[in-house]
Design a protein around this motif. Structure first.
Motif, short mmCIF file in Angstrom:
data_model
loop_
_atom_site.label_atom_id
_atom_site.label_comp_id
_atom_site.label_asym_id
_atom_site.label_seq_id
_atom_site.Cartn_x
_atom_site.Cartn_y
_atom_site.Cartn_z
N GLY A 1 0.83 -1.21 0.00
CA GLY A 1 0.00 0.00 0.00
C GLY A 1 0.86 1.26 0.00
O GLY A 1 2.06 1.22 0.31
N GLY A 2 0.20 2.36 -0.34
CA GLY A 2 0.87 3.66 -0.21
C GLY A 2 1.21 3.89 1.26
O GLY A 2 2.16 4.60 1.59
N SER A 3 0.44 3.28 2.15
CA SER A 3 0.67 3.45 3.59
C SER A 3 2.09 3.05 3.97
O SER A 3 2.79 3.78 4.68
CB SER A 3 -0.31 2.58 4.39
OG SER A 3 -1.63 2.90 4.05
N TYR B 1 -3.99 14.28 5.01
CA TYR B 1 -4.46 12.91 5.20
C TYR B 1 -4.10 12.48 6.64
O TYR B 1 -2.93 12.49 7.03
CB TYR B 1 -3.79 11.99 4.17
CG TYR B 1 -4.07 10.52 4.32
CD1 TYR B 1 -5.37 10.04 4.45
CD2 TYR B 1 -3.03 9.60 4.32
CE1 TYR B 1 -5.62 8.69 4.59
CE2 TYR B 1 -3.27 8.24 4.45
CZ TYR B 1 -4.56 7.79 4.59
OH TYR B 1 -4.80 6.45 4.73
N TYR C 1 -1.06 10.65 8.20
CA TYR C 1 0.31 11.20 8.28
C TYR C 1 0.68 11.40 9.74
O TYR C 1 1.83 11.17 10.14
CB TYR C 1 0.42 12.55 7.56
CG TYR C 1 0.21 12.53 6.07
CD1 TYR C 1 0.30 11.36 5.32
CD2 TYR C 1 -0.07 13.71 5.37
CE1 TYR C 1 0.09 11.35 3.95
CE2 TYR C 1 -0.27 13.72 4.00
CZ TYR C 1 -0.21 12.54 3.29
OH TYR C 1 -0.41 12.56 1.93
N CYS D 1 0.19 16.42 -0.45
CA CYS D 1 -0.68 15.40 -1.02
C CYS D 1 -1.33 16.04 -2.24
O CYS D 1 -1.99 17.07 -2.12
CB CYS D 1 -1.73 15.01 0.01
SG CYS D 1 -2.80 13.69 -0.55
N ASN E 1 -6.12 14.79 -0.33
CA ASN E 1 -7.08 14.23 0.61
C ASN E 1 -6.76 14.91 1.93
O ASN E 1 -5.61 14.79 2.37
CB ASN E 1 -6.88 12.72 0.73
CG ASN E 1 -7.73 12.11 1.81
OD1 ASN E 1 -8.57 12.77 2.40
ND2 ASN E 1 -7.50 10.83 2.09
N ASP F 1 2.60 12.79 -2.05
CA ASP F 1 1.68 11.65 -2.05
C ASP F 1 0.77 11.85 -3.26
O ASP F 1 -0.07 12.75 -3.26
CB ASP F 1 0.90 11.69 -0.72
CG ASP F 1 -0.09 10.56 -0.58
OD1 ASP F 1 -0.51 10.01 -1.62
OD2 ASP F 1 -0.47 10.25 0.56
N TYR G 1 -3.73 9.97 -5.84
CA TYR G 1 -4.94 10.36 -6.59
C TYR G 1 -4.60 10.99 -7.95
O TYR G 1 -5.43 11.70 -8.53
CB TYR G 1 -5.81 11.32 -5.76
CG TYR G 1 -6.32 10.66 -4.49
CD1 TYR G 1 -7.41 9.80 -4.51
CD2 TYR G 1 -5.68 10.86 -3.27
CE1 TYR G 1 -7.86 9.17 -3.38
CE2 TYR G 1 -6.12 10.23 -2.11
CZ TYR G 1 -7.21 9.39 -2.18
OH TYR G 1 -7.64 8.76 -1.04
N SER H 1 0.09 4.43 -5.20
CA SER H 1 -0.72 3.29 -4.78
C SER H 1 -1.68 2.86 -5.88
O SER H 1 -2.12 3.69 -6.67
CB SER H 1 -1.53 3.70 -3.54
OG SER H 1 -2.52 2.75 -3.26
N SER I 1 -4.51 1.51 -4.91
CA SER I 1 -5.78 1.42 -4.17
C SER I 1 -6.92 2.18 -4.84
O SER I 1 -8.01 1.64 -5.04
CB SER I 1 -5.61 1.96 -2.75
OG SER I 1 -4.85 1.06 -1.99
N ARG J 1 -3.54 -3.98 -1.39
CA ARG J 1 -2.45 -3.49 -0.54
C ARG J 1 -1.14 -3.39 -1.31
O ARG J 1 -0.12 -3.97 -0.91
CB ARG J 1 -2.28 -4.35 0.74
CG ARG J 1 -3.54 -4.64 1.53
CD ARG J 1 -4.35 -3.41 1.91
NE ARG J 1 -3.55 -2.40 2.58
CZ ARG J 1 -3.52 -1.11 2.17
NH1 ARG J 1 -4.25 -0.69 1.15
NH2 ARG J 1 -2.76 -0.25 2.82
N TYR K 1 -12.75 13.90 -2.36
CA TYR K 1 -13.10 14.33 -1.01
C TYR K 1 -13.39 15.82 -1.03
O TYR K 1 -12.88 16.53 -1.90
CB TYR K 1 -11.92 14.13 -0.06
CG TYR K 1 -11.40 12.72 -0.03
CD1 TYR K 1 -12.00 11.75 0.77
CD2 TYR K 1 -10.32 12.36 -0.82
CE1 TYR K 1 -11.52 10.45 0.79
CE2 TYR K 1 -9.84 11.05 -0.81
CZ TYR K 1 -10.44 10.11 0.00
OH TYR K 1 -9.98 8.82 0.01
C1 LIG Z 1 -3.69 10.55 0.55
C2 LIG Z 1 -3.59 9.11 0.82
N1 LIG Z 1 -2.38 8.56 0.87
C3 LIG Z 1 -2.21 7.26 1.14
C4 LIG Z 1 -3.30 6.44 1.36
C5 LIG Z 1 -3.05 5.02 1.69
O1 LIG Z 1 -3.53 4.19 0.74
P1 LIG Z 1 -3.13 2.66 0.58
O2 LIG Z 1 -2.30 2.26 1.73
O3 LIG Z 1 -4.42 1.93 0.49
O4 LIG Z 1 -2.37 2.64 -0.70
C6 LIG Z 1 -4.59 6.97 1.31
C7 LIG Z 1 -5.77 6.14 1.58
O5 LIG Z 1 -6.87 6.58 1.69
C8 LIG Z 1 -4.73 8.33 1.03
O6 LIG Z 1 -5.93 8.91 0.97
#
Ligand SMILES: Cc1ncc(COP(=O)(O)O)c(C=O)c1O
Length: 386
Positions: free
Chosen positions: A87-89, A113, A116, A160, A164, A192, A195, A223, A225, A234, A312
């Motif tokens: 994931g981006g997480s 977001y 963070y 970001c 978001n 980030d 999107y 990501s 996602s 993920r 959003y």
């Molecule tokens: C701005 C931003 N960064 C990162 C993520 C993490 O996404 P993921 O871990 O699903 O790739 C999200 C998820 O909502 C997000 O909104």
């Protein structure tokens, strides 16, 4: 460790659902858009006999194809500049751990977001917020505001884009201003860009990796996602032309062994998704955004940050504690046995007492449900403020 403002009210929603109440979710960015069939089929039809670890940095073929995807977006990187993450997480966590030591600082325009805050806390980094305002649609704050906050402990600026929770899309000029300041103070610029695909009104996304001369400073978090509506896969990645960054991030990646194998197969296949898929998805989001804004404008006393990207928006309400309001909607308010769940915005700020009269809405519902949800919100608000 801070709670996620997006998820902390879930027990109240569950309680309402147990009582037979239909809870409409405006709180979470889980799109209802279908995952491209090509990605689902790649997992269904594969003939793996051992579900093995992959390479720490992600499979070679996936990273090669990702580099080709970026090239199509005018971002010129190679497979070696990419580390595939869970994931981006995970890419965010690796990036923060890579650029900063304990007690170092990262400057982030707020609202941001919410996770963070969580990642920064987990890795011992201090978030230094610079406030952006609903009245300017959350545009980049004046660059002097960043400059004032830079200390010997500042390691990076994190943005970001598109945002978001704001939906704000930074202009090329704003990215150039940030590029100048990170070069001047020798900081990293982390973007980030999960999107990236979702930009509206003919506006184009400008990546920090497109900015010449920023190669050593730029780190992109990405990501699958949202792009392919594959939140459950993920899979994300970290992209940087700075070798010290990728080498260091790889050490964090080695500790967790590898990103998930099936999900990389799906993500690699997803890269074959035709442009028509994105065109349709974008059209759908624009329609939802326009409807959302139109319906929200019918509510007296609201202010809206009009989104130009992502899905959003921040809405300011004539209340003083959106946490209490969001909880009340779930616990007390019903309209024909339905209610809505929203994300209180305070958790998207690092500054104390900011965002307490704001909520974040994710427009990831079809238009009919979205319209109904805003009507419930309107009625709920009227009943709450009396
Ligand atoms: C701005 C931003 N960064 C990162 C993520 C993490 O996404 P993921 O871990 O699903 O790739 C999200 C998820 O909502 C997000 O909104």
């Amino acid at each position: 460790m801070p709670e996620s403002p997006i998820r902390k009210l879930v027990p109240y929603a569950e309680e309402a659902k147990k009582k037979g109440v239909n809870v409409i979710h405006l709180n979470i960015g889980q799109p209802d858009i279908k995952t491209p069939q090509v990605a689902l089929d790649a997992v269904k039809n594969n003939t793996l006999e051992v579900l093995a670890y992959s390479r720490t940095e992600g499979s070679e073929t996936y990273r090669e194809k990702l580099a080709a995807y970026y090239a199509k977006n005018d971002i010129h990187v190679s497979a070696k500049d990419i580390i595939v993450t869970t994931g981006g997480s995970e890419a965010l966590a690796f990036t923060m751990s890579t650029v900063a030591d304990n007690d170092d600082e990262i400057i982030i325009p707020e609202p941001f977001y919410a996770n963070y805050n969580g990642f920064a806390t987990a890795v011992g980094v201090k978030v230094v917020p610079v406030i952006s305002h609903i009245d300017s649609n959350f545009a980049l704050p004046p660059i002097e505001e960043f400059e004032k906050l830079i200390t010997p402990r500042t390691k990076a600026i994190l943005i970001c884009n598109p945002g978001n929770p704001t939906g704000y899309l930074y202009t090329r000029e704003e990215i150039k201003k940030l590029a100048q300041i990170v070069k001047k103070y020798d900081l990293f610029l982390i973007a980030d860009e999960v999107y990236r695909e979702f930009t509206y009104d003919g506006k184009e996304h400008y990546s920090i990796l497109q900015e010449e001369g920023l190669e050593n400073h730029a780190i992109v978090v990405d990501s699958v996602s949202k792009r392919y509506s594959m939140c459950g896969a993920r899979i994300g990645c970290l992209v940087s032309k700075n070798e010290t960054i990728t080498k260091t991030a790889l050490k964090f990646a080695q500790a967790r062994l590898s990103p998930p194998t099936y999900a990389q197969i799906a993500s690699e296949a997803a890269l074959e998704t035709p442009q028509s898929y994105f065109d349709q998805v974008k059209e759908e989001y624009v329609g939802r955004r326009d409807l959302l804004i139109q319906e929200l404008k019918k509510i007296e006393g609201v202010k809206i940050g009009v989104p130009q990207g992502a899905f959003y928006c921040i809405v300011e309400l004539p209340i003083d504690d959106s946490d209490a309001f969001a909880q009340w909607l779930l616990e007390e308010f019903r309209l024909d046995n339905e209610t809505v769940m929203v994300a209180p915005a305070a958790g998207f700020y690092a500054s104390e007492d900011h965002g307490k009269n704001q909520i974040r809405i994710a427009y990831v519902l079809d238009k009919e449900n979205l319209k109904k949800a805003v009507h419930i919100l309107k009625e709920g608000l009227a009943s709450y403020i009396g």
